[in-house]
Each structure stands twice: as structure tokens, then as C-alpha cells.
Design a protein around this motif. Structure first.
Motif, PDB file in Angstrom:
ATOM      1  N   UNK A  68       0.850  -1.287   0.048  1.00 12.65           N
ATOM      2  CA  UNK A  68      -0.078  -0.053   0.026  1.00 12.65           C
ATOM      3  C   UNK A  68       0.848   1.343   0.072  1.00 12.65           C
ATOM      4  N   UNK A  69       1.966   1.322   0.570  1.00 12.90           N
ATOM      5  CA  UNK A  69       2.956   2.167   0.860  1.00 12.90           C
ATOM      6  C   UNK A  69       3.461   2.923  -0.766  1.00 12.90           C
ATOM      7  N   UNK A  70       3.154   1.909  -1.262  1.00  9.47           N
ATOM      8  CA  UNK A  70       3.757   2.333  -3.055  1.00  9.47           C
ATOM      9  C   UNK A  70       2.765   3.231  -3.455  1.00  9.47           C
ATOM     10  N   UNK A  71       1.478   3.359  -3.148  1.00 13.29           N
ATOM     11  CA  UNK A  71       0.503   4.437  -3.640  1.00 13.29           C
ATOM     12  C   UNK A  71       0.546   5.597  -2.754  1.00 13.29           C
ATOM     13  N   UNK A  72       1.397   5.850  -1.882  1.00 16.52           N
ATOM     14  CA  UNK A  72       1.419   7.196  -1.222  1.00 16.52           C
ATOM     15  C   UNK A  72       0.916   7.116   0.361  1.00 16.52           C
ATOM     16  N   UNK A  73       1.443   8.123   1.075  1.00 17.39           N
ATOM     17  CA  UNK A  73       1.125   8.026   2.534  1.00 17.39           C
ATOM     18  C   UNK A  73      -0.295   8.142   3.131  1.00 17.39           C
ATOM     19  N   UNK A  74      -0.997   8.647   2.221  1.00 19.18           N
ATOM     20  CA  UNK A  74      -2.167   9.069   2.828  1.00 19.18           C
ATOM     21  C   UNK A  74      -3.371   8.048   2.152  1.00 19.18           C
ATOM     22  N   UNK A  75      -4.474   7.775   2.803  1.00 19.72           N
ATOM     23  CA  UNK A  75      -5.463   6.936   2.393  1.00 19.72           C
ATOM     24  C   UNK A  75      -5.939   7.527   0.842  1.00 19.72           C
ATOM     25  N   UNK A  76      -5.919   8.967   0.771  1.00 18.80           N
ATOM     26  CA  UNK A  76      -6.633   9.603  -0.478  1.00 18.80           C
ATOM     27  C   UNK A  76      -5.542   9.457  -1.468  1.00 18.80           C
ATOM     28  N   UNK A  77      -4.244   9.535  -1.486  1.00 19.79           N
ATOM     29  CA  UNK A  77      -3.235   9.102  -2.329  1.00 19.79           C
ATOM     30  C   UNK A  77      -3.206   7.711  -2.774  1.00 19.79           C
ATOM     31  N   UNK A  78      -3.247   6.843  -1.808  1.00 22.38           N
ATOM     32  CA  UNK A  78      -3.259   5.486  -1.962  1.00 22.38           C
ATOM     33  C   UNK A  78      -4.552   5.020  -2.862  1.00 22.38           C
ATOM     34  N   UNK A  79      -5.707   5.771  -2.589  1.00 20.57           N
ATOM     35  CA  UNK A  79      -6.854   5.343  -3.446  1.00 20.57           C
ATOM     36  C   UNK A  79      -6.868   6.108  -4.876  1.00 20.57           C
ATOM     37  N   UNK A  80      -5.902   7.072  -5.048  1.00 22.42           N
ATOM     38  CA  UNK A  80      -5.930   7.566  -6.333  1.00 22.42           C
ATOM     39  C   UNK A  80      -4.703   6.832  -7.237  1.00 22.42           C
ATOM     40  N   UNK A  81      -3.926   5.855  -6.286  1.00 22.71           N
ATOM     41  CA  UNK A  81      -2.907   5.211  -6.997  1.00 22.71           C
ATOM     42  C   UNK A  81      -3.110   3.517  -6.875  1.00 22.71           C
ATOM     43  N   UNK A  82      -4.419   3.197  -6.904  1.00 19.74           N
ATOM     44  CA  UNK A  82      -4.769   1.852  -6.707  1.00 19.74           C
ATOM     45  C   UNK A  82      -3.990   0.965  -7.679  1.00 19.74           C
TER      46      UNK A  82
END
Length: 94
Positions: free
Chosen positions: A25-39
Motif C-alpha cells: 500500500x505504501x507504494x501508492x502514497x502516505x495518505x488514504x487519499x493518495x493510495x486510493x488515487x494510485x490503486x
């Protein structure tokens, strides 16, 4: 396509939750929003055998993720690839 022959446009919430809280999950970013955008980046950072080790992901879910990635021109990484190499590859996709 799913069992009914329809194109898989969205992943079920259980799969999304597993990806957003999984080991990559950390590959997608630090925040839940960043991770959601980088699913897609998160999903593509897994090798098939790795995704099967995530809680809530079985063979059918792995197939669903693979189809979803394929519809976007992506795939699970090969076991020999490094996760850091993948993020550079994804950035070059238009």
C-alpha cells in the motif's frame, strides 16, 4: 470480463480494502487519499503469488484484479521484478 461476460470496471470493496491496507500500500502514497488515487500502482506492484498471501484475497479475487489491471494495460509484476522498478515503469505510461 466477469462470469457474466461483462467488462470489469471496478473492483469490489473487499478487494480495494485489501489492497489499500496490504504490504504494498505504501507504494501508492502516505495518505488514504493518495493510495486510493494510485490503486492501480498498488495492485500492479504485486506478483500473483504475493497477492494471494494478502488477507481476503483468494484465487478468484486475484483473477478479478488481474482482469482489472489488464483492462488498464497493466499486469501483476513478474516475481523477479523489484517494486521500485515498477513505479518508474508506471510513470512512463500515458
Amino acid at each position: 470480463m466477469d462470469r457474466n461476460g461483462k467488462t470489469t470496471k471496478r473492483l469490489p470493496q473487499t478487494i480495494v480494502t485489501a489492497l489499500l491496507s496490504g504490504r504494498h500500500a505504501r507504494v501508492g502514497g502516505r495518505t488514504p487519499r493518495e493510495r486510493g488515487c494510485n490503486l492501480t500502482l498498488i495492485a500492479a506492484s504485486y506478483a500473483r503469488d504475493e497477492i494471494l498471501c494478502e488477507r481476503g484475497i483468494g484465487p478468484a479475487s486475484a483473477d478479478r484484479i488481474e482482469q482489472w489491471l489488464s483492462a488498464q494495460g497493466l499486469a501483476f509484476r513478474r516475481p523477479a521484478d523489484q517494486v521500485s522498478d515498477l513505479s518508474q515503469h508506471i510513470e512512463n505510461i500515458p
